[in-house]
Design a protein around this motif. Structure first.
Motif, PDB file in Angstrom:
ATOM      1  N   MET A   1       0.852  -1.171   0.000  1.00 14.73           N
ATOM      2  CA  MET A   1       0.000   0.000   0.000  1.00 14.73           C
ATOM      3  C   MET A   1       0.899   1.235   0.000  1.00 14.73           C
ATOM      4  SD  MET A   1      -3.101   1.012   2.595  1.00 14.73           S
ATOM      5  CE  MET A   1      -3.891  -0.539   2.351  1.00 14.73           C
ATOM      6  N   THR A   5      -2.399   5.951  -1.599  1.00 11.54           N
ATOM      7  CA  THR A   5      -3.605   5.151  -1.353  1.00 11.54           C
ATOM      8  C   THR A   5      -4.165   5.466   0.026  1.00 11.54           C
ATOM      9  OG1 THR A   5      -2.748   3.379  -2.754  1.00 11.54           O
ATOM     10  CG2 THR A   5      -4.520   2.809  -1.221  1.00 11.54           C
ATOM     11  N   VAL A   6      -3.293   5.552   1.014  1.00 10.66           N
ATOM     12  CA  VAL A   6      -3.733   5.863   2.378  1.00 10.66           C
ATOM     13  C   VAL A   6      -4.310   7.273   2.430  1.00 10.66           C
ATOM     14  CG1 VAL A   6      -2.965   6.164   4.761  1.00 10.66           C
ATOM     15  CG2 VAL A   6      -2.103   4.253   3.398  1.00 10.66           C
ATOM     16  N   ARG A   7      -3.643   8.221   1.792  1.00  5.88           N
ATOM     17  CA  ARG A   7      -4.152   9.606   1.770  1.00  5.88           C
ATOM     18  C   ARG A   7      -5.568   9.647   1.205  1.00  5.88           C
ATOM     19  NH1 ARG A   7      -0.192  12.999   2.849  1.00  5.88           N
ATOM     20  NH2 ARG A   7       1.922  12.365   2.335  1.00  5.88           N
ATOM     21  N   LYS A   8      -5.780   8.981   0.080  1.00  4.94           N
ATOM     22  CA  LYS A   8      -7.090   8.992  -0.571  1.00  4.94           C
ATOM     23  C   LYS A   8      -8.136   8.309   0.310  1.00  4.94           C
ATOM     24  CE  LYS A   8      -9.433   7.559  -4.783  1.00  4.94           C
ATOM     25  NZ  LYS A   8      -9.321   6.830  -6.042  1.00  4.94           N
ATOM     26  N   THR A   9      -7.797   7.163   0.872  1.00  3.20           N
ATOM     27  CA  THR A   9      -8.741   6.396   1.686  1.00  3.20           C
ATOM     28  C   THR A   9      -9.134   7.138   2.950  1.00  3.20           C
ATOM     29  OG1 THR A   9      -7.803   4.341   0.845  1.00  3.20           O
ATOM     30  CG2 THR A   9      -9.105   4.198   2.864  1.00  3.20           C
ATOM     31  N   LEU A  10      -8.144   7.748   3.636  1.00  2.00           N
ATOM     32  CA  LEU A  10      -8.410   8.411   4.915  1.00  2.00           C
ATOM     33  C   LEU A  10      -8.635   9.915   4.792  1.00  2.00           C
ATOM     34  CD1 LEU A  10      -5.814   6.604   7.205  1.00  2.00           C
ATOM     35  CD2 LEU A  10      -8.249   6.113   6.935  1.00  2.00           C
TER      36      LEU A  10
END
Length: 55
Positions: A1, A5-10
């Motif tokens: 990951m 991806t983390v920025r977009k998800t959270l």
């Protein structure tokens, strides 16, 4: 990951750097590393929890 991806998800903005760390294995109680005192700020000053009750 990836961080993106983390920025977009959270919904984390680009102004924050994301750091991930995972450790595997068992602790060695007699390791000299355990004697290090690097100092730390309290968790609420350095960690943001999303969708989690506060401390």
């Amino acid at each position: 990951m990836t961080a993106d991806t983390v920025r977009k998800t959270l919904g984390v903005s680009d102004e924050f750097k994301l750091l991930f760390g995972i450790a595997f294995g068992t602790a060695k109680p007699d390791s000299p590393v355990r004697d290090l005192d690097i100092g730390r700020v309290p968790l609420p000053e350095s960690v943001v929890l999303h969708d989690t009750p506060l401390w």
